[in-house]
Design a protein around this motif. Structure first.
Motif, short mmCIF file in Angstrom:
data_model
loop_
_atom_site.label_atom_id
_atom_site.label_comp_id
_atom_site.label_asym_id
_atom_site.label_seq_id
_atom_site.Cartn_x
_atom_site.Cartn_y
_atom_site.Cartn_z
N MET A 31 0.70 -1.22 -0.16
CA MET A 31 0.05 0.04 -0.04
C MET A 31 0.78 1.13 0.00
O MET A 31 0.37 2.22 0.46
CB MET A 31 -0.97 -0.11 1.18
N GLN A 62 -10.65 -2.19 2.36
CA GLN A 62 -10.06 -3.14 3.49
C GLN A 62 -10.10 -2.05 4.84
O GLN A 62 -9.60 -2.25 5.78
CB GLN A 62 -8.71 -3.73 3.26
N VAL A 132 -9.03 -7.93 -3.28
CA VAL A 132 -8.01 -6.89 -4.01
C VAL A 132 -6.95 -7.95 -4.21
O VAL A 132 -6.32 -7.91 -5.32
CB VAL A 132 -7.73 -5.59 -3.15
N GLN A 154 -3.28 -12.22 7.87
CA GLN A 154 -3.44 -11.97 6.51
C GLN A 154 -2.67 -13.13 5.69
O GLN A 154 -3.34 -13.50 4.63
CB GLN A 154 -2.94 -10.69 6.20
C1 LIG Z 1 -1.76 -7.24 0.98
C2 LIG Z 1 -2.25 -5.83 0.62
C3 LIG Z 1 -1.11 -5.12 -0.43
C4 LIG Z 1 -3.56 -5.61 0.27
O1 LIG Z 1 -4.20 -4.49 -0.05
C5 LIG Z 1 -2.35 -5.11 1.95
O2 LIG Z 1 -3.19 -5.67 2.93
C6 LIG Z 1 -0.73 -5.10 2.62
O3 LIG Z 1 -0.25 -4.22 2.14
O4 LIG Z 1 -0.48 -5.69 3.59
#
Ligand SMILES: CC(C)(CO)[C@@H](O)C(=O)[O-]
Ligand SMILES: Nc1ncnc2c1ncn2[C@@H]1O[C@H](COP(=O)(O)OP(=O)(O)OP(=O)(O)O)[C@@H](O)[C@H]1O
Ligand code: BAL
Length: 205
Positions: A31, A62, A132, A154
């Protein structure tokens, strides 16, 4: 020099052209507001693949708190320098409308494990993350995708989703990089006051 790609179609064409000549693609989704934690993922991908593609996309679906989304750090030019310095060949930098032509009416929804731990205080967060990530993986079709162990829930959910949907991508889990005081590096750390920082370090142990 890192080449920036904004369009889904351009990115798909490029990635499929690598596949036809048997080049291995490594993918690092982020991000942005990049730091040394991200850099270890880039370095690993560059060393293990023929081509590395990073993405920067602050994914609104998110975020359960609009203020958190609004305040999310953005350091685009510094990010580009970091990508260049790490020999990342391509940056995929899409816009919301491109990634969500359906307006988020279709989504990946995970029950049970996404609702506990971090998911219990960020309602629907993991639906946004999984949706995403699936979109990005479908555009890029990487051989390997790199994720930090820092975001352990995650990482596990992405692994489960890849198995559930028969995605061929290999998931590579990367160790957590910490700051001088033991706090895990995080893009949002620059928003912390000294007191908050001390509290987070305390909670880390
Ligand atoms: C995996 C990701 C890029 C999804 O937006 C985000 O959750 C992150 O940077 O951890
Ligand atoms: N300190 C770190 N060490 C190793 N990997 C990391 C670290 N911080 C983030 N990552 C990984 O980098 C990828 C992109 O993460 P992201 O862009 O959300 O950054 P972040 O620092 O986790 O930001 P946030 O402040 O939102 O937690 C994720 O797979 C994440 O787990
Ligand atoms: N790196 C975790 C993504 C998030 O906090 O939304």
């Amino acid at each position: 020099m890192t080449t920036i790609i904004q369009s889904i179609e351009e990115c798909k064409l490029l990635c499929r052209s690598f596949l036809t000549i048997n080049k291995k693609i490594g993918f690092v989704p982020t991000m942005g507001a990049l730091h040394q934690g991200h850099e270890t993922l880039f370095k690993r991908s560059v060393s293990e693949n023929d081509v590395t593609i990073a993405s920067i996309f602050v994914n609104p679906t998110q975020f359960n708190d609009p203020k958190d989304l609004e305040n999310y750090p953005k350091t685009f030019y510094k990010d580009l320098e970091i990508l260049n310095n790490n020999s990342v060949e391509y940056l995929f930098y899409p816009e919301y409308q491109d990634l969500y032509p359906d307006g988020y009416t279709f989504r990946v929804s995970k029950n049970k494990f996404s609702k506990i731990l971090c998911g219990s205080f960020r309602p629907n967060h993991f639906d946004g993350v999984l949706t995403v990530v699936l979109k990005l993986l479908n555009v890029i079709l990487p051989h390997r995708a790199y994720f930090g162990e820092k975001n352990y829930q995650q990482l596990k959910l992405i692994e489960q989703m890849c198995k559930a949907f028969f995605l061929d991508v290999e998931r590579i889990a990367c160790p957590t990089i910490r700051d001088y005081d033991g706090l895990a590096l995080s893009s949002r750390n620059i928003l912390l006051t000294m007191d908050e920082r001390k509290q987070f370090i305390f909670q880390n142990y």
